[in-house]
Structure formats: C-alpha cells, structure tokens
Design an enzyme around this catalytic site. Structure first.
Site, PDB file in Angstrom:
ATOM      1  N   LYS A 175       0.858  -1.196   0.000  1.00  0.00           N
ATOM      2  CA  LYS A 175       0.000   0.000   0.000  1.00  0.00           C
ATOM      3  C   LYS A 175       0.885   1.233   0.000  1.00  0.00           C
ATOM      4  O   LYS A 175       2.007   1.206   0.523  1.00  0.00           O
ATOM      5  CB  LYS A 175      -0.888   0.024   1.247  1.00  0.00           C
ATOM      6  N   SER A 184      -7.806  -5.558 -11.124  1.00  0.00           N
ATOM      7  CA  SER A 184      -6.435  -5.070 -11.342  1.00  0.00           C
ATOM      8  C   SER A 184      -5.550  -6.204 -11.847  1.00  0.00           C
ATOM      9  O   SER A 184      -4.680  -6.007 -12.699  1.00  0.00           O
ATOM     10  CB  SER A 184      -5.853  -4.543 -10.034  1.00  0.00           C
TER      11      SER A 184
HETATM   12  P1  NAD Z   1     -13.059   7.925  -2.661  1.00  0.00           P
HETATM   13  O1  NAD Z   1     -12.084   8.970  -2.335  1.00  0.00           O
HETATM   14  O2  NAD Z   1     -13.465   7.753  -4.087  1.00  0.00           O
HETATM   15  O3  NAD Z   1     -14.419   8.099  -1.829  1.00  0.00           O
HETATM   16  C1  NAD Z   1     -14.526   8.210  -0.452  1.00  0.00           C
HETATM   17  C2  NAD Z   1     -15.786   9.018  -0.154  1.00  0.00           C
HETATM   18  O4  NAD Z   1     -16.035   9.007   1.256  1.00  0.00           O
HETATM   19  C3  NAD Z   1     -15.660  10.489  -0.576  1.00  0.00           C
HETATM   20  O5  NAD Z   1     -16.784  10.831  -1.360  1.00  0.00           O
HETATM   21  C4  NAD Z   1     -15.622  11.245   0.758  1.00  0.00           C
HETATM   22  O6  NAD Z   1     -16.199  12.529   0.664  1.00  0.00           O
HETATM   23  C5  NAD Z   1     -16.433  10.317   1.648  1.00  0.00           C
HETATM   24  N1  NAD Z   1     -16.165  10.492   3.087  1.00  0.00           N
HETATM   25  C6  NAD Z   1     -14.996  10.756   3.709  1.00  0.00           C
HETATM   26  N2  NAD Z   1     -15.172  10.828   5.047  1.00  0.00           N
HETATM   27  C7  NAD Z   1     -16.488  10.596   5.266  1.00  0.00           C
HETATM   28  C8  NAD Z   1     -17.291  10.534   6.434  1.00  0.00           C
HETATM   29  N3  NAD Z   1     -16.778  10.715   7.648  1.00  0.00           N
HETATM   30  N4  NAD Z   1     -18.611  10.286   6.294  1.00  0.00           N
HETATM   31  C9  NAD Z   1     -19.170  10.087   5.074  1.00  0.00           C
HETATM   32  N5  NAD Z   1     -18.446  10.130   3.925  1.00  0.00           N
HETATM   33  C10 NAD Z   1     -17.128  10.380   4.020  1.00  0.00           C
HETATM   34  O7  NAD Z   1     -12.441   6.571  -2.058  1.00  0.00           O
HETATM   35  P2  NAD Z   1     -12.755   5.076  -2.481  1.00  0.00           P
HETATM   36  O8  NAD Z   1     -11.756   4.662  -3.486  1.00  0.00           O
HETATM   37  O9  NAD Z   1     -14.203   4.953  -2.759  1.00  0.00           O
HETATM   38  O10 NAD Z   1     -12.379   4.321  -1.123  1.00  0.00           O
HETATM   39  C11 NAD Z   1     -13.289   4.206  -0.048  1.00  0.00           C
HETATM   40  C12 NAD Z   1     -12.861   3.051   0.839  1.00  0.00           C
HETATM   41  O11 NAD Z   1     -12.815   1.848   0.055  1.00  0.00           O
HETATM   42  C13 NAD Z   1     -11.479   3.191   1.470  1.00  0.00           C
HETATM   43  O12 NAD Z   1     -11.494   2.561   2.726  1.00  0.00           O
HETATM   44  C14 NAD Z   1     -10.599   2.412   0.518  1.00  0.00           C
HETATM   45  O13 NAD Z   1      -9.412   1.941   1.136  1.00  0.00           O
HETATM   46  C15 NAD Z   1     -11.529   1.274   0.167  1.00  0.00           C
HETATM   47  N6  NAD Z   1     -11.187   0.565  -1.071  1.00  0.00           N
HETATM   48  C16 NAD Z   1     -11.121   1.224  -2.267  1.00  0.00           C
HETATM   49  C17 NAD Z   1     -10.829   0.508  -3.422  1.00  0.00           C
HETATM   50  C18 NAD Z   1     -10.828   1.150  -4.796  1.00  0.00           C
HETATM   51  O14 NAD Z   1     -10.718   0.416  -5.793  1.00  0.00           O
HETATM   52  N7  NAD Z   1     -10.988   2.450  -4.912  1.00  0.00           N
HETATM   53  C19 NAD Z   1     -10.537  -0.866  -3.354  1.00  0.00           C
HETATM   54  C20 NAD Z   1     -10.619  -1.505  -2.117  1.00  0.00           C
HETATM   55  C21 NAD Z   1     -10.943  -0.776  -0.988  1.00  0.00           C
END
Ligand code: NAD
Length: 478
Positions: free
Chosen positions: A110, A369
């Site tokens: 990561k 991926s």
């Molecule tokens: P992102 O940045 O696209 O979206 C996150 C969203 O959460 C944003 O819209 C943000 O405004 C919102 N947010 C932040 N704090 C908040 C709160 N306290 N209450 C409500 N909303 C809040 O990120 P993402 O890629 O969607 O990732 C989200 C989660 O999923 C993370 O934990 C990440 O590690 C996990 N994840 C992502 C992926 C991926 O492919 N993007 C893969 C596996 C896991």
C-alpha cells in the site's frame, strides 16, 4: 488517519493484527511461520519538496510492502491528510490476505501520500504524483514484476496515468511498462470495468451472502437481495458503484446516504442516479427533494439508521465500541477497509449481526487489477482472439436448432444468444465467479472448523493457510 475516537480505542493496525491472532489459533501452524506471515517485510518513508505557488511544501509519503511471499506486491495509493505509517501498514497487511482469499497471486502492499488532494490544483497533484513515483522508482519499489500500485481513497485513473507515464519515461526499454500500475484509463492500457470493480464486487459479495438461506433465517430476513433496504456511508468510487449496482441489478432500496456534508434518509427509497446528479449540480446531498436530514453534529449518525444492510464505504474506524451497540442493520458489508474496530466487532457479533469482512468484500478492485496486469503483460485485449470464433459457433448452433425443430428464432433472441463476449463481459464474469467462489471457500472453512463462527476469522484462516503453503514449499519452515 481519521480517528476521532478516544485513545483507548483500538487502532486500525492493531485491529488487523487482532484479527490475525484470532484466526492463527485455528491453523496449528509453527509460531515462527505465523510471525513471518504477520510482519511487514518492507516499510519506506520519504519526504520530498514540491513547489506550490510561491511556497515549498515538504510532502510526507509511504510505500509498505507487507509480504514478498509472492511478487509483484500490489496495493493502492491513498492521498489523504490522515495518512500515517501505521495506517499504510494496516492497509498493506490487509492486501496480502485479500489477494490470498481471492486467489490473486500477489503479495500485499500500500502507498500513502499525506496531503488533502482537494486543497491542490490538478497540476499540483500531477507534480506530487510524478515526484512520488520517481521516489518509488529510485528505491526499486515500483515495476510490473516488483510492486504494482492502483487507486485508493483520494486517487483515481488520472493519477494512475501519471504514474504510468513517469515510470515509462524512466524505463523506456521495458516492454511491460504498462503493467507497472493498474486502474489506468482504458485508452492508457487500462481495462474496461476497473473503475466499477470494487463496488461491483461488493454487490456480488452481498448478493451471495443474502442467498444463504440458513444465514438469512438466523437474521430473520428473507433469502435473496431483492427488496432489501440499504444505507451507504461515502459516495465516492466504491460507495457510488455499490449503491447504483445494488439498486439497478439487485433491486435494493437505498434508504439512507452519508457524505462529508451530512446524511439523508428517505423511507420509500432514494434514486441513487438522481442523488449523484443532484450532488454534482449542487455540491451536496443536503437538500435532496423529499429526504430528511440527519443530525449534522453527529457525523456517524448515518451508521445508526434503520435498514437491512449497512455499507460503510468511506474510511476506517467508523464503528467503534462507542457506537457498535447502536447499529440497527442486520448485515454490515465492509466496502471500506477497516470500518469496524476489532473491539467493536465483538459487540456486533454478540448482537448476532452478519459482518461481511473487507478482506473479502472489497477484493473486486484487486481482482480486476489482476486482469488488467495480465492484459498488459499479454499486450492484448481480452476477447480479441475468440469473440468472432464464438459468435460463428453460436450462429451455427442456432441454425442447427432451427433446422432440427423447424422453428425460427427471432432476431432479438438470435442477437442475444449469438453474441461473442466483449472485454467488459469477460471482466464482469471473472469478477462474479471470483466473488462467489471465494465466499463459498470462506463458508467451507466455517463448516470444517466448528469453533470458527464468523466470516472474518474464516477468511483470515483461509488466507493464512494459503500463504503458509507458499512458505512451506520453500522448505524454510518445518
Ligand atoms: P473515494 O475517495 O473515491 O471516496 C470516499 C468518499 O467518502 C468520498 O466521497 C468522501 O467525501 C467520503 N467520506 C470521507 N469521510 C467521510 C465521512 N466521515 N462520512 C461520510 N463520507 C465520508 O475513495 P474510495 O476509493 O471509494 O475508497 C473508499 C474506501 O474503500 C477506502 O477505505 C478504501 O481503502 C476502500 N477501497 C477502495 C478501493 C478502490 O478500488 N478504490 C478498493 C478496495 C478498498
């Protein structure tokens, strides 16, 4: 790390280690081997300067490779003000187990850059991304056979394109350079279906859980996903795709949504496409017609709403011992990484909730991926070789059936049956198969080991056993 909890709450990294220890007790493996699986193999911290306007900003960044039992290592890059070493270590560790659970042949890694991406202009973000990539190149911590990043919180296909371009500039003679990063735009050697992959995988995982009759009976719910109510925290990449696909393909009713600006609730359902459009236009979910606004002073109130399925899809440490007893949902589907602390999990399990763990549920991203990486190494789009051949075979079969039965198949049916698979069809089908078969593997562990009675522990047992067999085949451990 966003951790607004009192210091006595378990940290994200500690939670992951607690889950490991709980599962390790059921494996009977040598303690030395367990220790080797548990620790982070390489932790890299770097500070670099970037000129922003007339100022120089010193940026703190990380790359952690948790396990080299398989290479390359793989894991997203997070841009967030709350990044710290422990958080990146926790996320890298989860990646190792996640890859093992869905049989993706990578070690876990990561990356994290401690910035608030919304504070910078796109060209400043580009500068930071390219400089971070150069630092990784300098340390040999990126490359198609070494370590392959992907998007995570605060990053997307745009940043992945910059990473690829920077890597390519330094490694002009690497024919596999496109495989140095995944989640790239489709016209930059990406793959169709990667952007939606994590959310789509979350949907397949929830649907599989809802199809287990015994589990639904225990929860007092009807089997099947259709008609279930859902609340989503975080409408970013993962949350928005989980919500739209659950609504469109699963017949789920989204009754609540939480974002940084607040949370809304609508008993008869929120059309999620409409809400996304509304937020794009107004910059907020607050004010969405017909929806009630929840208490703004309590950002986590969204988690306590009445529903069948709660999907935390924002960040870690959202459900702690402070609010675990207030959760009303019967199923908690961890779309985000680490939304429940290990102590809070005990409270939820005690209350009879079904937790579908992150380490399985959000593995759709790394699965697709993996498909993208394979596509980059093979230098060919999926479906290119066999699409026309299959199409012809199906047409021949249709004609044979028509001849033998004397019936004519209509033009619409002919097109539907006779169509060869496109790249997107193959990606979705590979992802669906992965999520269904991994869920059943985890349930199989629960059936075999009577003392393992939650999905997370079963998932960790499955991962530890798979990783240990790699080490054991090397003859390092007894
Ligand atoms: P992102 O940045 O696209 O979206 C996150 C969203 O959460 C944003 O819209 C943000 O405004 C919102 N947010 C932040 N704090 C908040 C709160 N306290 N209450 C409500 N909303 C809040 O990120 P993402 O890629 O969607 O990732 C989200 C989660 O999923 C993370 O934990 C990440 O590690 C996990 N994840 C992502 C992926 C991926 O492919 N993007 C893969 C596996 C896991």
């Amino acid at each position: 790390m966003i951790n607004l909890e009192p210091k006595s709450q378990t940290s994200f990294y500690q939670s992951v280690q607690n889950y490991f220890d709980k599962a390790a007790r059921h494996t009977g493996l040598h303690p030395g081997l367990l220790e080797q699986i548990k620790v982070c193999n390489a932790v890299y911290q770097v500070h670099f300067p970037v000129k922003v306007g007339n100022e120089y900003r010193v940026i703190e960044a990380y790359r952690v490779q948790h396990s080299h039992h398989r290479t390359p290592t793989k894991g997203g890059i997070r841009f967030s003000n709350h990044v710290n070493q422990e958080e990146v270590m926790a996320l890298a560790t989860l990646m190792t187990y996640k890859c093992a659970i869905v049989d993706v042949p990578f070690g876990g890694a990561k990356g994290g850059v401690k910035i608030n991406p919304w504070e910078f202009t796109p060209s400043q973000i580009e500068k930071i991304t390219r400089r971070y990539t150069s630092e990784l190149i300098r340390r040999n911590m990126i490359g198609p056979s070494v370590d392959v990043p992907a998007p995570d919180y605060g990053t997307g296909s745009r940043e992945m394109a910059w990473i690829y371009d920077t890597y390519r500039t330094f490694n002009g003679d690497d024919i596999d350079a496109a495989g140095c990063v995944t989640g790239k735009p489709v016209n930059q050697h990406g793959i169709r279906g990667r952007t939606e992959a994590t959310g789509r995988g979350v949907f397949y995982g929830i649907r599989e859980a809802c199809n287990q009759k015994e589990d639904m009976k225990r929860l007092g719910l009807e089997p099947g996903i259709e008609g279930k109510t859902m609340v989503v925290q975080g409408l970013g990449n993962v949350g928005s795709y989980t919500a739209t696909i659950s609504q469109d393909e699963g017949g789920v009713k989204i009754v609540g949504v939480g974002e940084v600006e607040g949370a809304i609730y609508k008993k008869d359902g929120i059309d999620i496409h409409d809400l996304l459009k509304f937020r794009k236009e107004t910059g907020s979910i607050i004010g969405y017609p017909g929806a009630k606004v929840l208490d703004k002073s309590n950002r986590k109130a969204v988690l306590e709403m009445e529903c069948d399925i709660l999907v935390p899809a924002a960040l870690e440490n959202q459900i702690t011992t402070e609010n675990a007893h207030k959760i009303k949902a019967k199923i908690i589907a961890e779309a985000a990484n680490g939304p429940i602390t290990s102590m809070a999990e005990e409270v939820l399990l005690e209350a009879g909730k079904l937790i579908i763990p992150d380490v399985y549920l959000n593995a759709g991203g790394v699965t697709v991926s993996y498909f993208e990486w394979l596509k980059n190494l093979s230098h060919m789009r999926f479906g290119r070789m066999d699409k026309r051949f299959n199409q012809q075979t199906y047409q021949n079969l249709i004609e044979l059936v028509e001849r033998l039965t004397g019936h004519t198949i209509g033009e619409r049916e002919r097109l539907m049956i006779g169509r060869g698979a496109e790249e997107i069809d193959l990606v979705r089908s590979g992802l669906e198969e992965t999520m269904i078969s991994s869920y059943n593997q985890i349930r199989e562990v629960m059936k075999r080991k009577r003392k393992v009675d939650d999905l997370r522990t079963a998932a960790f047992v499955s991962a530890i056993n798979k990783i240990s067999s790699d080490y054991l085949s090397l003859g390092i451990f007894p």
